[in-house]
Each structure stands twice: as structure tokens, then as C-alpha cells.
Design an enzyme around this catalytic site. Structure first.
Site, PDB file in Angstrom:
ATOM      1  N   ASN A 107      43.314  41.973  51.452  1.00  0.00           N
ATOM      2  CA  ASN A 107      43.748  41.818  50.062  1.00  0.00           C
ATOM      3  C   ASN A 107      42.805  42.582  49.136  1.00  0.00           C
ATOM      4  O   ASN A 107      41.598  42.634  49.358  1.00  0.00           O
ATOM      5  CB  ASN A 107      43.725  40.329  49.691  1.00  0.00           C
ATOM      6  N   HIS A 109      41.397  42.565  45.365  1.00  0.00           N
ATOM      7  CA  HIS A 109      41.284  41.632  44.242  1.00  0.00           C
ATOM      8  C   HIS A 109      40.409  42.243  43.141  1.00  0.00           C
ATOM      9  O   HIS A 109      39.328  42.761  43.418  1.00  0.00           O
ATOM     10  CB  HIS A 109      40.691  40.302  44.701  1.00  0.00           C
ATOM     11  N   SER A 136      37.130  43.725  44.840  1.00  0.00           N
ATOM     12  CA  SER A 136      36.752  43.277  46.182  1.00  0.00           C
ATOM     13  C   SER A 136      37.917  43.512  47.134  1.00  0.00           C
ATOM     14  O   SER A 136      39.086  43.354  46.747  1.00  0.00           O
ATOM     15  CB  SER A 136      36.430  41.783  46.181  1.00  0.00           C
ATOM     16  N   ASP A 145      41.624  34.178  47.716  1.00  0.00           N
ATOM     17  CA  ASP A 145      40.599  35.187  47.391  1.00  0.00           C
ATOM     18  C   ASP A 145      39.221  34.833  47.959  1.00  0.00           C
ATOM     19  O   ASP A 145      38.190  35.092  47.317  1.00  0.00           O
ATOM     20  CB  ASP A 145      40.503  35.375  45.861  1.00  0.00           C
TER      21      ASP A 145
HETATM   22  C1  GAR Z   1      45.452  45.519  41.015  1.00  0.00           C
HETATM   23  O1  GAR Z   1      44.501  45.671  40.000  1.00  0.00           O
HETATM   24  C2  GAR Z   1      45.002  44.486  42.017  1.00  0.00           C
HETATM   25  O2  GAR Z   1      43.609  44.411  42.144  1.00  0.00           O
HETATM   26  C3  GAR Z   1      45.542  43.217  41.412  1.00  0.00           C
HETATM   27  O3  GAR Z   1      46.786  43.569  40.878  1.00  0.00           O
HETATM   28  C4  GAR Z   1      46.746  44.925  40.462  1.00  0.00           C
HETATM   29  C5  GAR Z   1      47.975  45.631  40.994  1.00  0.00           C
HETATM   30  O4  GAR Z   1      48.094  46.907  40.457  1.00  0.00           O
HETATM   31  N1  GAR Z   1      45.668  42.195  42.392  1.00  0.00           N
HETATM   32  C6  GAR Z   1      45.513  40.908  42.124  1.00  0.00           C
HETATM   33  O5  GAR Z   1      45.267  40.481  41.024  1.00  0.00           O
HETATM   34  C7  GAR Z   1      45.656  40.002  43.321  1.00  0.00           C
HETATM   35  N2  GAR Z   1      45.069  38.739  43.080  1.00  0.00           N
HETATM   36  P1  GAR Z   1      49.136  47.930  41.066  1.00  0.00           P
HETATM   37  O6  GAR Z   1      50.451  47.154  41.233  1.00  0.00           O
HETATM   38  O7  GAR Z   1      49.245  49.011  40.036  1.00  0.00           O
HETATM   39  O8  GAR Z   1      48.601  48.413  42.370  1.00  0.00           O
END
Ligand code: GAR
Length: 216
Positions: A107, A109, A136, A145
Site C-alpha cells: 500500500n 500511504h 510510506s 496503514d
Molecule cells: C495518493 O496520494 C496516495 O498516497 C493516497 O491517495 C492518493 C491517490 O492518488 N492514498 C491513500 O490515502 C491511501 N490511504 P492517485 O489516485 O492520483 O494515485
């Protein structure tokens, strides 16, 4: 080459970074399918642009969390994949599925875990006037997480950073570090010892010295 599934819920900018890295051989792997739990995710359009097979499993169609997870497990089993990447996948996965794919599912995060698990990480970092923020990448367990950490990337929060600027800077880090980690997993230079829960790195791998500082 390793067979990769990427799971998304939204924009899919990280998905696109992974696709580009696969296409330019920066990742020794192939995305065999993109799974979205959200039928309206923009990432679906990105996957289409590169002719990658897409599977939509809409969580709204399942009243119980476990039923959604069971359908996912069945689908993933049939694909016989090596790696599952949660790249902006915003559903919590339960014990069964996370245990089944322990060591194979990672994952992304947007925080320096164990700081700020869950949502609104950027706002929390700004509100708390943190010096650093970051990302992370970790193996997935049923605890949100909190699985074994593989790598982190960090940036200094600048005085001029508002939410939008900070998210853009964090995305840059993600688009750089996530494909690198995926490649090392594909090459077996990083793997999880599922008995000890320790992440193993081949010698001299820069990634094990994380958090890696990004000066963007
Ligand atoms: C990313 O910043 C990722 O780290 C976060 O969602 C965004 C997706 O962006 N993930 C989380 O918050 C998971 N808990 P994207 O759809 O443009 O790749």
C-alpha cells in the site's frame, strides 16, 4: 516478468506512473489488470489509454465488507498474480484477504507512518506545523496503514505550502519512489519474511536507508 495488479479508487496518477515505468522497463513487471472499486474513477480512463484490462468491483453493490473482499479474492485468485499494489485504493480490506496475500500486497500511504494513518494526512501535517511530511510504502495487514514498512520518502514542508502545493509535492515523491520499490520487489531485491514480519533487502539497496529525502 512479474504479474502485477494495481488497485485504485480515484485519479490514478500513481497508476499512470507505474504504467509508464513498466512500459519503459524501469519496472521488471507487467500490469495484468487494474481494479477499481469506484466506477467513476478517473484512473479507469488512464488504464484505457494504455489498453490495460480493467475490472470494476463496485463496493456499493455489497452490503457486507466481507462479501466485497470475497469477490476480490476470487478475482485475484483466477489471475494468479505476483504483486498487488494499492495505489490510492480507499477501501479497508479485512483479515481474510490481507492474510491470503500477505507479502504480496503493498500500500502507498501519504504520510510518514506511524504518523497519520487514515485520511486527511496533508491537512494534519499542515495544521500541526510539522517540519517534514512524506509517504510510506508498506506491506498490507488487516490493521489500517500499519503493516511492515518497506520505504519512506520525505520532504521539508515549506512556508509557502498550502494544501494544494503540498499534495503536488507529495505526488512527485510518490511517482518517483513507488515505481522504484515495485521494481525491487519484482527483482526479489525486497521481500517480506512472513514468519518474522521483517522486510528483507538485498545488500547495498539504497531503499533500505529510508526515509529518503526529496528536495522538490
Ligand atoms: C495518493 O496520494 C496516495 O498516497 C493516497 O491517495 C492518493 C491517490 O492518488 N492514498 C491513500 O490515502 C491511501 N490511504 P492517485 O489516485 O492520483 O494515485
Amino acid at each position: 516478468m512479474k504479474k502485477i495488479v494495481v488497485m485504485i479508487s480515484g485519479s490514478g496518477s500513481n497508476l499512470e506512473a507505474i504504467i509508464k515505468a513498466c512500459n519503459s522497463r524501469k519496472i521488471y513487471g507487467e500490469i495484468v489488470c487494474v481494479i477499481s472499486n469506484n466506477p467513476d474513477a478517473y484512473g479507469i480512463e488512464r488504464a484505457k489509454k494504455y489498453s490495460i484490462p480493467i475490472k470494476i468491483i463496485d463496493h456499493n453493490k455489497y452490503s457486507k465488507r466481507d462479501d466485497f473482499d470475497d469477490i476480490l479474492v476470487k478475482f485475484l485468485d483466477d489471475l494468479d498474480i505476483d504483486l498487488i499494489i494499492l495505489a490510492g485504493f480507499m477501501r479497508i480490506l479485512g483479515e481474510n484477504i490481507t492474510q491470503k496475500f500477505y507479502g504480496k500486497m503493498i500500500n502507498l500511504h501519504p504520510s510518514l507512518l506511524p504518523l497519520y494513518p487514515g485520511l486527511n494526512t496533508h491537512t494534519q501535517a499542515l495544521n500541526n506545523k510539522d517540519k517534514y511530511h512524506g509517504i510510506s510504502i508498506h506491506f498490507v495487514t488487516a490493521k489500517l496503514d500499519a503493516g511492515p514498512l518497506i520505504a519512506q520518502g520525505k520532504i521539508l514542508i515549506k512556508a509557502e505550502d498550502d494544501l494544494e502545493k503540498l499534495i503536488a509535492r507529495i505526488h512527485k515523491v510518490e511517482h518517483d519512489l513507488l515505481p522504484k520499490v515495485i521494481n525491487e520487489l519484482c527483482l526479489n531485491n525486497i521481500y517480506l519474511n512472513c514468519e518474522t514480519h521483517k522486510v528483507m533487502y538485498s545488500d547495498k539497496l539504497e531503499l533500505k536507508m529510508s526515509p529518503i529525502y526529496f528536495n522538490n
